[in-house]
Write a protein that holds these residues in place. Structure first.
Motif, PDB file in Angstrom:
ATOM      1  N   UNK A  97      -4.758   6.841  -0.364  1.00  0.00           N
ATOM      2  CA  UNK A  97      -4.257   5.979   0.089  1.00  0.00           C
ATOM      3  C   UNK A  97      -5.109   4.840  -1.102  1.00  0.00           C
ATOM      4  N   UNK A  98      -3.691   4.001  -1.234  1.00  0.00           N
ATOM      5  CA  UNK A  98      -4.208   3.004  -2.451  1.00  0.00           C
ATOM      6  C   UNK A  98      -3.717   1.611  -2.118  1.00  0.00           C
ATOM      7  N   UNK A  99      -4.635   0.873  -1.989  1.00  0.00           N
ATOM      8  CA  UNK A  99      -4.632  -0.622  -0.955  1.00  0.00           C
ATOM      9  C   UNK A  99      -4.305  -1.485  -2.714  1.00  0.00           C
TER      10      UNK A  99
ATOM     11  N   UNK B 217       0.587  -1.260   0.181  1.00  0.00           N
ATOM     12  CA  UNK B 217       0.238  -0.348  -0.176  1.00  0.00           C
ATOM     13  C   UNK B 217       0.785   1.091   0.363  1.00  0.00           C
ATOM     14  N   UNK B 218       0.107   2.434  -1.027  1.00  0.00           N
ATOM     15  CA  UNK B 218       0.798   3.310  -0.630  1.00  0.00           C
ATOM     16  C   UNK B 218       0.241   4.427  -0.628  1.00  0.00           C
TER      17      UNK B 218
ATOM     18  N   UNK C  14      -0.941  -4.155 -12.197  1.00  0.00           N
ATOM     19  CA  UNK C  14      -1.291  -3.854 -10.714  1.00  0.00           C
ATOM     20  C   UNK C  14      -2.169  -2.974 -10.282  1.00  0.00           C
ATOM     21  N   UNK C  15      -3.970  -3.111  -9.641  1.00  0.00           N
ATOM     22  CA  UNK C  15      -4.495  -2.317  -9.507  1.00  0.00           C
ATOM     23  C   UNK C  15      -4.914  -2.271  -8.126  1.00  0.00           C
ATOM     24  N   UNK C  16      -5.060  -0.983  -8.205  1.00  0.00           N
ATOM     25  CA  UNK C  16      -4.986  -0.278  -6.666  1.00  0.00           C
ATOM     26  C   UNK C  16      -6.483   0.211  -6.265  1.00  0.00           C
ATOM     27  N   UNK C  17      -7.195  -0.018  -5.181  1.00  0.00           N
ATOM     28  CA  UNK C  17      -8.348   0.924  -4.468  1.00  0.00           C
ATOM     29  C   UNK C  17      -7.862   1.565  -4.175  1.00  0.00           C
ATOM     30  N   UNK C  18      -8.762   2.687  -4.615  1.00  0.00           N
ATOM     31  CA  UNK C  18      -8.707   4.115  -3.893  1.00  0.00           C
ATOM     32  C   UNK C  18      -9.384   4.423  -3.240  1.00  0.00           C
TER      33      UNK C  18
END
Length: 109
Positions: A65-67, A58-59, A87-91
């Protein structure tokens, strides 16, 4: 290296492997680029490359915030010229403020 056996003599030979790079992209669910892509060089063509856990950490930036979202990502690819892993991150919006607990000592939030 390749090993052969001929009439009880062991013969070793060299085999040159074709190599390629894999590009790892970091995106949100709308396809927006979240940070610069990373290139993993010198992988054997035809092998399977899986993005390491460090690419899925995460970052955050100034606003979100991106998970990592494993449900919407494929984290591996067969190595070939031009191979890409997205790679897909939840925002999630960052929230700030001062939070003060005012409940009982053994209660949940």
């Amino acid at each position: 290296a390749t090993n052969f056996t001929f009439d009880n003599f062991k013969i070793a030979g060299e085999k040159t492997a074709a190599v390629a790079s894999v590009t790892i992209n970091y995106k949100d669910s709308e396809g927006n680029v979240l940070k610069s892509p990373r290139m993993q060089p010198d992988l054997e063509v035809g092998s399977t490359y899986t993005a390491p856990a460090s690419d899925k950490e995460t970052f955050s930036d100034a606003s979100f915030y991106y998970a990592y979202n494993a449900a919407t990502s494929t984290d591996n690819v067969v190595v070939a010229e031009g191979a890409v892993i997205n790679l897909i991150f939840k925002k999630t919006p960052l929230t700030s403020g001062i939070y003060i607990w005012s409940g009982n000592a053994n209660s949940n939030w």
